[in-house]
Design an enzyme around this catalytic site. Structure first.
Site: not given
Ligand code: IPE
Ligand code: IPE
Ligand code: MG
Length: 251
Positions: A21, A23, A69
């Protein structure tokens, strides 16, 4: 002493699970579009996968895309799917070189056909590798997985293959997509969020949880070493008391 050398080789977790998480925030902090964060996350995937294989971890599960997602902006979803195809293609060689078998869990049928085809091809090509299994959770949510298991089980009961009183935890777990995989010993979540976000709910009943503030694209081998060292200092009691699980410490 280097972190890696402090790790007890006799107590390597068999299964490491990771919620990758942060990115989007990584990219935003540099004034870049979120997608840049996903692109830079690939390096972290490579580092953690290699480090795990080198240490002798047998199963590494990476949460790459959740069912939830799909609700993100279409451009981001498309970019993530594109990245997945490119990464699968570019990393097959590394998987082969390191003896890693790729496996996937989740609602794989809902992936775009090109992603699905590439995924299945890589799974096939790496199937006989023995050193470590890399499990990608894609379009995965634990509640979907558990509901699906209940549905399949109900069908088997209806068909007379199983009696209701034969359903125990072991039988139920055999209907989950993780049926041949031991439960995770440690679950790592990056980016300072303290939640599970619908990941492996059944399987993490007794998993050790480890949280780090670092954002996923900044994660390197050393971060995995740190997490494993922390894990090795924990006492896993599974409901018992310390004297029972570690009698030597109490003499
Ligand atoms: C969880 O991360 C899913 C993945 C890492 C693929 P999210 O960024 O989607 O989670 P929430 O929604 O903030 O809990
Ligand atoms: C995790 O990083 C990757 C996926 C969930 C695909 P995020 O895209 O959730 O990054 P943040 O949490 O918004 O920083
Ligand atoms: Mg995230």
């Amino acid at each position: 002493m280097e972190l890696k050398e402090q790790i007890d080789k006799e107590k390597i977790p068999v299964h490491v699970a990771v919620i990758m998480d942060g990115n989007g925030r990584w990219a935003r902090r540099q004034g870049k579009p979120r997608v840049e964060g996903h692109r830079h996350g690939v390096r972290a995937v490579r580092e953690v996968t290699e480090a795990a294989a080198e240490l002798g971890v047998r199963y590494l599960t990476l949460f790459a895309f959740s069912t939830e997602n799909w609700q993100r902006p279409r451009e981001e979803v498309n970019a993530l799917m594109g990245l997945l195809v490119n990464t699968l293609n570019s990393e097959v060689e590394t998987l082969m070189k390191n003896g890693i078998a790729l496996h996937a869990i989740g609602d794989l049928e809902s992936l775009p056909p090109e992603v699905h085809a590439n995924l299945m091809k890589t799974v096939r090509e790496t199937a006989s590798n023995q050193r470590m299994t890399l499990i990608l959770a894609l379009s995965y949510s634990a509640r979907c997985e558990i509901t699906r298991a209940a549905r399949l089980l109900a069908q088997d009961v209806k068909a007379g293959k199983i009696q209701p009183d034969e359903i125990d935890e072991k039988r139920f777990a055999s209907y989950l997509q993780t049926r041949d995989i031991p439960d995770p010993d440690i679950l790592i979540r990056t980016s300072g969020e303290y939640r599970i976000s619908n990941f492996l709910l059944w399987q993490i009943a007794y998993t050790e949880l480890y949280f780090t503030q670092k954002l996923w694209p900044d994660i390197r081998k050393e971060d995995l070493y740190e997490a494993i060292l922390d894990y090795q200092h924990r006492e896993r009691r599974f409901g018992r008391i310390s004297e029972q699980v570690n009698p030597d410490n109490h003499r």
